[in-house]
Design a protein around this motif. Structure first.
Motif, PDB file in Angstrom:
ATOM      1  N   TYR A  59     -27.104  15.663   5.147  1.00  0.00           N
ATOM      2  CA  TYR A  59     -26.093  14.740   4.620  1.00  0.00           C
ATOM      3  C   TYR A  59     -26.382  14.408   3.165  1.00  0.00           C
ATOM      4  O   TYR A  59     -25.494  14.425   2.318  1.00  0.00           O
ATOM      5  CB  TYR A  59     -26.068  13.433   5.421  1.00  0.00           C
ATOM      6  N   GLU A  60     -27.639  14.076   2.873  1.00  0.00           N
ATOM      7  CA  GLU A  60     -28.004  13.661   1.519  1.00  0.00           C
ATOM      8  C   GLU A  60     -27.839  14.786   0.502  1.00  0.00           C
ATOM      9  O   GLU A  60     -27.566  14.537  -0.663  1.00  0.00           O
ATOM     10  CB  GLU A  60     -29.426  13.112   1.491  1.00  0.00           C
ATOM     11  N   LYS A  61     -28.001  16.021   0.929  1.00  0.00           N
ATOM     12  CA  LYS A  61     -27.819  17.166   0.029  1.00  0.00           C
ATOM     13  C   LYS A  61     -26.369  17.625  -0.042  1.00  0.00           C
ATOM     14  O   LYS A  61     -26.028  18.477  -0.853  1.00  0.00           O
ATOM     15  CB  LYS A  61     -28.697  18.329   0.487  1.00  0.00           C
ATOM     16  N   GLY A  62     -25.520  17.065   0.816  1.00  0.00           N
ATOM     17  CA  GLY A  62     -24.119  17.461   0.825  1.00  0.00           C
ATOM     18  C   GLY A  62     -23.855  18.738   1.577  1.00  0.00           C
ATOM     19  O   GLY A  62     -22.748  19.273   1.539  1.00  0.00           O
ATOM     20  N   VAL A  63     -24.875  19.263   2.262  1.00  0.00           N
ATOM     21  CA  VAL A  63     -24.719  20.501   3.028  1.00  0.00           C
ATOM     22  C   VAL A  63     -23.798  20.261   4.222  1.00  0.00           C
ATOM     23  O   VAL A  63     -22.938  21.084   4.528  1.00  0.00           O
ATOM     24  CB  VAL A  63     -26.092  21.039   3.491  1.00  0.00           C
ATOM     25  N   ASN A  64     -23.969  19.136   4.900  1.00  0.00           N
ATOM     26  CA  ASN A  64     -23.110  18.755   6.022  1.00  0.00           C
ATOM     27  C   ASN A  64     -22.276  17.548   5.623  1.00  0.00           C
ATOM     28  O   ASN A  64     -22.774  16.621   4.973  1.00  0.00           O
ATOM     29  CB  ASN A  64     -23.942  18.394   7.255  1.00  0.00           C
ATOM     30  N   ARG A  65     -21.041  17.560   6.036  1.00  0.00           N
ATOM     31  CA  ARG A  65     -20.157  16.431   5.771  1.00  0.00           C
ATOM     32  C   ARG A  65     -20.486  15.287   6.716  1.00  0.00           C
ATOM     33  O   ARG A  65     -20.877  15.499   7.859  1.00  0.00           O
ATOM     34  CB  ARG A  65     -18.710  16.828   5.983  1.00  0.00           C
ATOM     35  N   ILE A  66     -20.282  14.078   6.217  1.00  0.00           N
ATOM     36  CA  ILE A  66     -20.507  12.886   7.030  1.00  0.00           C
ATOM     37  C   ILE A  66     -19.154  12.446   7.573  1.00  0.00           C
ATOM     38  O   ILE A  66     -18.233  12.174   6.789  1.00  0.00           O
ATOM     39  CB  ILE A  66     -21.147  11.746   6.207  1.00  0.00           C
ATOM     40  N   GLY A  67     -19.029  12.389   8.889  1.00  0.00           N
ATOM     41  CA  GLY A  67     -17.790  11.944   9.513  1.00  0.00           C
ATOM     42  C   GLY A  67     -17.539  10.464   9.241  1.00  0.00           C
ATOM     43  O   GLY A  67     -18.449   9.712   8.899  1.00  0.00           O
ATOM     44  N   ALA A  68     -16.302  10.052   9.414  1.00  0.00           N
ATOM     45  CA  ALA A  68     -15.900   8.678   9.103  1.00  0.00           C
ATOM     46  C   ALA A  68     -16.689   7.648   9.906  1.00  0.00           C
ATOM     47  O   ALA A  68     -17.180   6.657   9.355  1.00  0.00           O
ATOM     48  CB  ALA A  68     -14.403   8.509   9.341  1.00  0.00           C
ATOM     49  N   SER A  69     -16.824   7.853  11.208  1.00  0.00           N
ATOM     50  CA  SER A  69     -17.539   6.864  12.028  1.00  0.00           C
ATOM     51  C   SER A  69     -19.021   6.830  11.666  1.00  0.00           C
ATOM     52  O   SER A  69     -19.634   5.759  11.634  1.00  0.00           O
ATOM     53  CB  SER A  69     -17.353   7.156  13.519  1.00  0.00           C
ATOM     54  N   ARG A  70     -19.596   7.978  11.358  1.00  0.00           N
ATOM     55  CA  ARG A  70     -21.011   8.023  10.954  1.00  0.00           C
ATOM     56  C   ARG A  70     -21.187   7.342   9.608  1.00  0.00           C
ATOM     57  O   ARG A  70     -22.141   6.597   9.404  1.00  0.00           O
ATOM     58  CB  ARG A  70     -21.477   9.480  10.908  1.00  0.00           C
ATOM     59  N   LEU A  71     -20.252   7.566   8.673  1.00  0.00           N
ATOM     60  CA  LEU A  71     -20.343   6.922   7.365  1.00  0.00           C
ATOM     61  C   LEU A  71     -20.218   5.405   7.506  1.00  0.00           C
ATOM     62  O   LEU A  71     -20.933   4.661   6.826  1.00  0.00           O
ATOM     63  CB  LEU A  71     -19.275   7.464   6.414  1.00  0.00           C
ATOM     64  N   GLN A  72     -19.370   4.962   8.412  1.00  0.00           N
ATOM     65  CA  GLN A  72     -19.230   3.528   8.667  1.00  0.00           C
ATOM     66  C   GLN A  72     -20.559   2.952   9.160  1.00  0.00           C
ATOM     67  O   GLN A  72     -21.003   1.908   8.703  1.00  0.00           O
ATOM     68  CB  GLN A  72     -18.127   3.260   9.706  1.00  0.00           C
ATOM     69  N   PRO A 111     -20.513  -1.811   1.473  1.00  0.00           N
ATOM     70  CA  PRO A 111     -19.176  -1.449   1.935  1.00  0.00           C
ATOM     71  C   PRO A 111     -18.983   0.068   1.840  1.00  0.00           C
ATOM     72  O   PRO A 111     -19.681   0.738   1.066  1.00  0.00           O
ATOM     73  CB  PRO A 111     -18.247  -2.178   0.951  1.00  0.00           C
ATOM     74  N   ILE A 112     -18.050   0.605   2.586  1.00  0.00           N
ATOM     75  CA  ILE A 112     -17.772   2.044   2.566  1.00  0.00           C
ATOM     76  C   ILE A 112     -17.493   2.532   1.144  1.00  0.00           C
ATOM     77  O   ILE A 112     -17.904   3.619   0.762  1.00  0.00           O
ATOM     78  CB  ILE A 112     -16.564   2.377   3.476  1.00  0.00           C
ATOM     79  N   GLY A 113     -16.809   1.728   0.362  1.00  0.00           N
ATOM     80  CA  GLY A 113     -16.468   2.115  -1.005  1.00  0.00           C
ATOM     81  C   GLY A 113     -17.668   2.431  -1.878  1.00  0.00           C
ATOM     82  O   GLY A 113     -17.542   3.137  -2.873  1.00  0.00           O
ATOM     83  N   PHE A 114     -18.842   1.927  -1.504  1.00  0.00           N
ATOM     84  CA  PHE A 114     -20.064   2.201  -2.261  1.00  0.00           C
ATOM     85  C   PHE A 114     -20.317   3.703  -2.374  1.00  0.00           C
ATOM     86  O   PHE A 114     -20.864   4.177  -3.365  1.00  0.00           O
ATOM     87  CB  PHE A 114     -21.267   1.533  -1.576  1.00  0.00           C
ATOM     88  N   PHE A 115     -19.913   4.458  -1.360  1.00  0.00           N
ATOM     89  CA  PHE A 115     -20.210   5.886  -1.306  1.00  0.00           C
ATOM     90  C   PHE A 115     -19.229   6.749  -2.092  1.00  0.00           C
ATOM     91  O   PHE A 115     -19.388   7.958  -2.164  1.00  0.00           O
ATOM     92  CB  PHE A 115     -20.269   6.364   0.145  1.00  0.00           C
ATOM     93  N   PHE A 116     -18.209   6.121  -2.682  1.00  0.00           N
ATOM     94  CA  PHE A 116     -17.194   6.878  -3.397  1.00  0.00           C
ATOM     95  C   PHE A 116     -17.058   6.385  -4.825  1.00  0.00           C
ATOM     96  O   PHE A 116     -17.135   5.195  -5.097  1.00  0.00           O
ATOM     97  CB  PHE A 116     -15.837   6.761  -2.684  1.00  0.00           C
ATOM     98  N   ASP A 117     -16.816   7.299  -5.717  1.00  0.00           N
ATOM     99  CA  ASP A 117     -16.558   6.980  -7.108  1.00  0.00           C
ATOM    100  C   ASP A 117     -15.248   6.207  -7.180  1.00  0.00           C
ATOM    101  O   ASP A 117     -14.286   6.553  -6.517  1.00  0.00           O
ATOM    102  CB  ASP A 117     -16.453   8.287  -7.902  1.00  0.00           C
ATOM    103  N   GLU A 118     -15.219   5.156  -7.989  1.00  0.00           N
ATOM    104  CA  GLU A 118     -14.009   4.351  -8.121  1.00  0.00           C
ATOM    105  C   GLU A 118     -12.827   5.174  -8.611  1.00  0.00           C
ATOM    106  O   GLU A 118     -11.685   4.848  -8.348  1.00  0.00           O
ATOM    107  CB  GLU A 118     -14.251   3.179  -9.073  1.00  0.00           C
ATOM    108  N   GLU A 119     -13.074   6.261  -9.317  1.00  0.00           N
ATOM    109  CA  GLU A 119     -12.004   7.096  -9.850  1.00  0.00           C
ATOM    110  C   GLU A 119     -11.699   8.282  -8.949  1.00  0.00           C
ATOM    111  O   GLU A 119     -10.981   9.189  -9.354  1.00  0.00           O
ATOM    112  CB  GLU A 119     -12.386   7.606 -11.237  1.00  0.00           C
ATOM    113  N   ALA A 120     -12.230   8.290  -7.724  1.00  0.00           N
ATOM    114  CA  ALA A 120     -12.095   9.448  -6.848  1.00  0.00           C
ATOM    115  C   ALA A 120     -10.662   9.944  -6.674  1.00  0.00           C
ATOM    116  O   ALA A 120     -10.434  11.143  -6.709  1.00  0.00           O
ATOM    117  CB  ALA A 120     -12.730   9.163  -5.495  1.00  0.00           C
ATOM    118  N   PRO A 121      -9.631   9.081  -6.495  1.00  0.00           N
ATOM    119  CA  PRO A 121      -8.286   9.608  -6.325  1.00  0.00           C
ATOM    120  C   PRO A 121      -7.804  10.449  -7.514  1.00  0.00           C
ATOM    121  O   PRO A 121      -7.141  11.446  -7.343  1.00  0.00           O
ATOM    122  CB  PRO A 121      -7.419   8.361  -6.162  1.00  0.00           C
TER     123      PRO A 121
END
Length: 147
Positions: free
Chosen positions: A45-58, A67-77
Motif C-alpha cells: 500500500y505504502e509503495k502504491g503497488v496495491n490500491r487501498i480500497g475505500a473501506s480499508r482507507l477509512q 480525515p480521509i481527505g488527508f490522503f489526497f491532494d487538495e487539487e486532485a480533481p
C-alpha cells in the motif's frame, strides 16, 4: 510481459499513509496489526503497488487519526494522476525520513518561541551558506562560515 507500474494517485496515497504512520512513530507491524493485515500488504500500500480500497482507507484514517481527505491532494480533481510539485514532494520525503522525523520532533519539543525563531534563523543561514559553497563547486569553508 512488462512489470506493472504504480498509478500516481495510488503511490501518493501510499506516501501519505507512510508519512502519517512515521509521524506517529508507528511501525509497519503495529499499524498492520491494527488493520488486520500483514505488514507486507501495508508495504505494498505504502509503495502504491496495491490500491487501498475505500473501506480499508477509512479504517487507516481512523487508526491514524486523520480525515480521509488527508490522503489526497487538495487539487486532485484538477490534476488527477499528476504528482505533487517538486517542492511539496521534497518536503514530504524529508519529513518522512529518519532525520526529518527526528528534527521535527525535537523542534516541536522546544517550548520557547524565541528559541524556535533563533533555530529557524540558524537553519536558514546554514542553508544559504551551503548554497554559496555548492555554487563554488567545492566543499571548502566559505568566508561566511569562518568563525
Amino acid at each position: 510481459m512488462q512489470a506493472k507500474t504504480p498509478n500516481a494517485i495510488d503511490a501518493y496515497v501510499g506516501e501519505r499513509v507512510r508519512l502519517r504512520r512515521k509521524l506517529l512513530g508507528l511501525s509497519q507491524v503495529s499499524l498492520s496489526e491494527s488493520l488486520g493485515i500483514t505488514f507486507q500488504q501495508l508495504q505494498k500500500y505504502e509503495k502504491g503497488v496495491n490500491r487501498i480500497g475505500a473501506s480499508r482507507l477509512q479504517r487507516i484514517a481512523e487508526v491514524l487519526g486523520v480525515p480521509i481527505g488527508f490522503f489526497f491532494d487538495e487539487e486532485a480533481p484538477q490534476t488527477a494522476g499528476l504528482r505533487l510539485s517538486a517542492d511539496t514532494d521534497e518536503v514530504a520525503h524529508f519529513i518522512a525520513s529518519k532525520e526529518g522525523l527526528a528534527l521535527t520532533r525535537a523542534f516541536i519539543a522546544i517550548e520557547d518561541p524565541n528559541i524556535r525563531r533563533k533555530l529557524l534563523a540558524l537553519a536558514r543561514s546554514l542553508g544559504s551558506t551551503q548554497s554559496v559553497t555548492d555554487e563554488r563547486e567545492g566543499w571548502e569553508r566559505t568566508d561566511e562560515t569562518r568563525g
